[in-house]
Write a protein that holds these residues in place. Structure first.
Motif, PDB file in Angstrom:
ATOM      1  N   SER A 229       0.867  -1.183   0.000  1.00 38.08           N
ATOM      2  CA  SER A 229       0.000   0.000   0.000  1.00 38.08           C
ATOM      3  C   SER A 229       0.899   1.227   0.000  1.00 38.08           C
ATOM      4  O   SER A 229       1.888   1.268   0.738  1.00 38.08           O
ATOM      5  N   TRP A 230       0.583   2.217  -0.824  1.00 39.44           N
ATOM      6  CA  TRP A 230       1.401   3.424  -0.879  1.00 39.44           C
ATOM      7  C   TRP A 230       0.538   4.674  -0.772  1.00 39.44           C
ATOM      8  O   TRP A 230      -0.641   4.666  -1.125  1.00 39.44           O
ATOM      9  N   ALA A 231       1.136   5.716  -0.252  1.00 40.24           N
ATOM     10  CA  ALA A 231       0.434   6.999  -0.101  1.00 40.24           C
ATOM     11  C   ALA A 231       1.377   8.128  -0.486  1.00 40.24           C
ATOM     12  O   ALA A 231       2.558   8.115  -0.132  1.00 40.24           O
ATOM     13  N   GLU A 232       0.838   9.096  -1.206  1.00 42.38           N
ATOM     14  CA  GLU A 232       1.614  10.264  -1.631  1.00 42.38           C
ATOM     15  C   GLU A 232       1.161  11.491  -0.862  1.00 42.38           C
ATOM     16  O   GLU A 232      -0.041  11.725  -0.678  1.00 42.38           O
ATOM     17  N   THR A 233       2.110  12.300  -0.395  1.00 37.78           N
ATOM     18  CA  THR A 233       1.783  13.550   0.301  1.00 37.78           C
ATOM     19  C   THR A 233       2.550  14.707  -0.330  1.00 37.78           C
ATOM     20  O   THR A 233       3.536  14.505  -1.043  1.00 37.78           O
ATOM     21  N   ASP A 234       2.079  15.923  -0.020  1.00 41.47           N
ATOM     22  CA  ASP A 234       2.864  17.095  -0.408  1.00 41.47           C
ATOM     23  C   ASP A 234       3.867  17.378   0.699  1.00 41.47           C
ATOM     24  O   ASP A 234       3.962  16.631   1.678  1.00 41.47           O
ATOM     25  N   GLU A 235       4.605  18.481   0.566  1.00 39.97           N
ATOM     26  CA  GLU A 235       5.651  18.788   1.550  1.00 39.97           C
ATOM     27  C   GLU A 235       5.092  19.108   2.933  1.00 39.97           C
ATOM     28  O   GLU A 235       5.795  19.026   3.939  1.00 39.97           O
ATOM     29  N   LYS A 236       3.790  19.450   3.023  1.00 35.24           N
ATOM     30  CA  LYS A 236       3.169  19.758   4.313  1.00 35.24           C
ATOM     31  C   LYS A 236       2.545  18.540   4.975  1.00 35.24           C
ATOM     32  O   LYS A 236       2.027  18.618   6.087  1.00 35.24           O
ATOM     33  N   GLY A 237       2.553  17.412   4.278  1.00 41.03           N
ATOM     34  CA  GLY A 237       1.990  16.194   4.856  1.00 41.03           C
ATOM     35  C   GLY A 237       0.545  15.940   4.490  1.00 41.03           C
ATOM     36  O   GLY A 237      -0.090  15.049   5.063  1.00 41.03           O
ATOM     37  N   ASN A 238       0.007  16.696   3.541  1.00 42.47           N
ATOM     38  CA  ASN A 238      -1.377  16.476   3.100  1.00 42.47           C
ATOM     39  C   ASN A 238      -1.451  15.306   2.126  1.00 42.47           C
ATOM     40  O   ASN A 238      -0.608  15.169   1.236  1.00 42.47           O
ATOM     41  N   LEU A 239      -2.479  14.478   2.273  1.00 45.38           N
ATOM     42  CA  LEU A 239      -2.652  13.315   1.409  1.00 45.38           C
ATOM     43  C   LEU A 239      -3.075  13.753   0.012  1.00 45.38           C
ATOM     44  O   LEU A 239      -4.033  14.500  -0.155  1.00 45.38           O
ATOM     45  N   HIS A 267      11.093  -2.085  -8.410  1.00 47.41           N
ATOM     46  CA  HIS A 267      11.172  -1.189  -9.572  1.00 47.41           C
ATOM     47  C   HIS A 267       9.891  -0.365  -9.712  1.00 47.41           C
ATOM     48  O   HIS A 267       9.934   0.829 -10.041  1.00 47.41           O
ATOM     49  N   GLU A 268       8.754  -0.999  -9.450  1.00 45.69           N
ATOM     50  CA  GLU A 268       7.462  -0.317  -9.602  1.00 45.69           C
ATOM     51  C   GLU A 268       7.328   0.852  -8.618  1.00 45.69           C
ATOM     52  O   GLU A 268       6.866   1.939  -8.974  1.00 45.69           O
ATOM     53  N   ILE A 269       7.728   0.624  -7.375  1.00 45.23           N
ATOM     54  CA  ILE A 269       7.662   1.680  -6.354  1.00 45.23           C
ATOM     55  C   ILE A 269       8.596   2.831  -6.715  1.00 45.23           C
ATOM     56  O   ILE A 269       8.222   4.015  -6.642  1.00 45.23           O
ATOM     57  N   ALA A 273       7.840   6.947  -7.522  1.00 39.38           N
ATOM     58  CA  ALA A 273       8.518   8.051  -6.844  1.00 39.38           C
ATOM     59  C   ALA A 273       9.245   8.957  -7.841  1.00 39.38           C
ATOM     60  O   ALA A 273       9.224  10.188  -7.717  1.00 39.38           O
ATOM     61  N   LYS A 274       9.870   8.341  -8.839  1.00 42.61           N
ATOM     62  CA  LYS A 274      10.619   9.124  -9.830  1.00 42.61           C
ATOM     63  C   LYS A 274       9.680   9.977 -10.675  1.00 42.61           C
ATOM     64  O   LYS A 274       9.953  11.153 -10.936  1.00 42.61           O
ATOM     65  N   GLU A 275       8.563   9.392 -11.095  1.00 40.41           N
ATOM     66  CA  GLU A 275       7.605  10.128 -11.921  1.00 40.41           C
ATOM     67  C   GLU A 275       6.988  11.300 -11.166  1.00 40.41           C
ATOM     68  O   GLU A 275       6.723  12.356 -11.737  1.00 40.41           O
ATOM     69  N   LYS A 276       6.766  11.111  -9.862  1.00 36.39           N
ATOM     70  CA  LYS A 276       6.137  12.164  -9.062  1.00 36.39           C
ATOM     71  C   LYS A 276       7.156  13.115  -8.447  1.00 36.39           C
ATOM     72  O   LYS A 276       6.779  14.129  -7.845  1.00 36.39           O
ATOM     73  N   GLY A 277       8.440  12.773  -8.557  1.00 36.87           N
ATOM     74  CA  GLY A 277       9.487  13.641  -8.020  1.00 36.87           C
ATOM     75  C   GLY A 277       9.464  13.715  -6.507  1.00 36.87           C
ATOM     76  O   GLY A 277       9.714  14.766  -5.919  1.00 36.87           O
ATOM     77  N   LYS A 278       9.179  12.561  -5.848  1.00 38.96           N
ATOM     78  CA  LYS A 278       9.064  12.526  -4.386  1.00 38.96           C
ATOM     79  C   LYS A 278      10.081  11.552  -3.773  1.00 38.96           C
ATOM     80  O   LYS A 278      10.446  10.537  -4.390  1.00 38.96           O
ATOM     81  N   ALA A 279      10.521  11.862  -2.555  1.00 41.98           N
ATOM     82  CA  ALA A 279      11.372  10.940  -1.798  1.00 41.98           C
ATOM     83  C   ALA A 279      10.543   9.731  -1.370  1.00 41.98           C
ATOM     84  O   ALA A 279       9.308   9.772  -1.403  1.00 41.98           O
ATOM     85  N   ILE A 280      11.214   8.658  -0.974  1.00 37.77           N
ATOM     86  CA  ILE A 280      10.528   7.439  -0.545  1.00 37.77           C
ATOM     87  C   ILE A 280      10.720   7.260   0.957  1.00 37.77           C
ATOM     88  O   ILE A 280      11.835   7.401   1.470  1.00 37.77           O
TER      89      ILE A 280
END
Length: 478
Positions: A229-239, A267-269, A273-280
């Motif tokens: 299960s994965w979740a993406e947030t912005d820099e403020k922690g909003n889902l 590789h999928e994870i 992260a690479k496409e969204k430009g986010k740290a893991i």
């Protein structure tokens, strides 16, 4: 660090004996160096004396001193007496001291101990020498070989044999390493009469360019059902977004098949992260206590380790992310599932597993979890008598096999926590606010009070039933 294991096949028995003799001398040199280091000798003096004493070249001696120094520092860091280090293994040595072991069993243990004690050789890689001068990989028409320096301009060649079809890729990687001239270290070990090699290559990663500056992608691994299960947030922690990646292939199949698919899921994870430009953000890899309360206690912990190699999958994600210049943040996994289940699953109408990933993401950003006011009010109104009443109800459902015995243990712990606070005047159960009631105690008791009364058929992984309690504070309803 990439480590590749391989078995040696010698062209003749004489060559093998020459290498075994070299390993014996190197092992003796390392043990001798260890004792001299304990006495305060310096490296330069040792290096000069040991070459003639053990008939080894300068590089072999230098590596033996380095290994001895490493063993010495390790013993001190672990708080053990350096003078009580036993080369060959303390456990094996202890078994050999037992008088009731004799005959073939004793000889088997003695051989194993002697192999661990005397059957070693280590050779460091050197960038200036384009790989490794003492033990060099050479690719020939009839296979890949290791050229071992056994004396002044004397070499023995041993075929690097994978032995199994599954190790074909490792052989190809060794060939690539030999042709690229990158430095690699080689460690030889004697096991059951055979000589094995361990090739270690330190991988150089690019500079980290994708950081948590724009937010993170966090993952939660689940043993049942098998999924990420994965979740993406912005820099403020909003889902922002979330999802699930099913992993049915990891529930069964051969070891090689599961290993292949672990790489595919990693590789999928990393791709997300690479496409969204986010740290893991991942849960910490160093989980040692199987009985620790929280997300990784007991049964779940064992399932995660043995069913689909939890640690192996996270390690692969770390490796691939570093190759792509993506920052990887490790966080404490304790209570992420419970907090996600009680706070964010009903709030965002998401599953428990995605909610846990969201908690992991917020921890990676350094966010603290504020406990909802209605939950604090609910717990302040909760009494030990109510929990005792709940306990009796659970006992009946356990007999009917609707609930499991672990629920009784959880209730007993919750009762114990509340009883410990009975003596505190004006009991205000607000964690970290001047009482002995910790945040983890809060979530533990809350889980018992609001989740256990609901039957598993109603709860499963949908905790939307808690929304009214969380938002509107309707905690006195049946």
């Amino acid at each position: 660090m990439i480590v590749i294991q391989a078995k040696f096949i010698f062209l003749n028995q004489e060559d093998k004996q020459i290498v075994l003799n070299l390993m014996r001398r190197w092992s003796s040199c390392m043990r001798f160096a260890y004792k001299r280091l304990l006495e305060g000798y310096d490296r330069k003096t040792l290096k000069r004396d040991l070459q003639g004493m053990f008939d080894l070249n300068s590089r072999y001696v230098d590596d033996a001193i380095m290994k001895a120094k490493s063993t010495l520092e390790s013993a001190r860091e672990l708080g053990r007496s350096p003078r009580k280090v036993i080369f060959g293994g303390r456990d094996l040595f202890g078994k050999l001291q037992k008088r009731h072991i004799n005959g073939k069993e004793y000889q088997k243990l003695k051989t194993k101990w002697q192999e661990k004690r005397k059957g070693n050789l280590y050779s460091r890689g050197d960038k200036s020498k384009k790989g490794n001068l003492n033990t060099r990989i050479e690719v020939k028409e009839n296979g890949t070989f290791l050229r071992i320096n056994v004396g002044e301009r004397k070499y023995v060649y041993a075929r690097i044999e994978a032995g199994y079809k599954k190790n074909k890729s490792r052989g190809e990687l060794l060939q690539e390493i030999a042709e690229s001239n990158i430095p690699y270290s080689v460690e030889l070990k004697l096991k059951n009469g055979n000589i094995y090699a361990y090739f270690a290559i330190e991988e150089e990663y690019p500079e980290i360019k994708i950081t948590k500056e724009k937010g993170v992608i966090a993952i939660d691994l689940n043993a049942y059902p098998d999924n990420i299960s994965w979740a993406e947030t912005d820099e403020k922690g909003n889902l922002i977004s979330y999802g699930n990646i099913p992993m049915p292939e990891l529930a069964s199949g051969s070891k090689d098949k599961r290993e292949y698919f672990r790489w595919q899921y990693a590789h999928e994870i990393v791709k997300i992260a690479k496409e969204k430009g986010k740290a893991i953000v991942i849960e910490g890899l160093e989980i040692k206590d199987k009985g620790k309360r929280g997300d990784f206690s007991g049964r779940k912990s064992r399932r995660i380790r043995h069913s689909f190699s939890y640690k192996s999958l996270l390690s692969k994600i770390k490796t691939l992310a570093k190759r792509e210049g993506i920052e990887v943040i490790e966080v404490n996994p304790s209570y992420t599932s419970i907090i996600g289940m009680l706070k964010y699953a009903p709030q965002y109408m998401i599953t428990k597993d995605i909610a846990a990933a969201y908690v992991i993401a917020r921890r990676g950003l350094g966010k603290e979890e504020k406990i909802p006011d209605n939950y604090i009010k609910f717990l302040n109104a909760l009494t030990v008598d109510e929990l005792e009443e709940l306990k009796e109800h659970v006992k009946k459902t356990v007999r009917n096999k609707q609930l499991k015995k672990k629920h009784l243990k959880e209730i007993n712990k919750a009762i114990e926590i509340l009883q410990s606070l009975e003596s505190e005047p004006g009991r205000v159960l607000k964690p970290l606010d001047g009482t002995s009631f910790s945040a983890y105690d809060f979530w533990r008791v809350l889980k018992v009070a609001v989740v256990t009364p609901l039957s598993p058929e109603k709860v499963k992984r949908d905790f939307s039933v808690l929304k009214e309690l969380l938002i509107q504070g309707k905690w006195r309803d049946p």
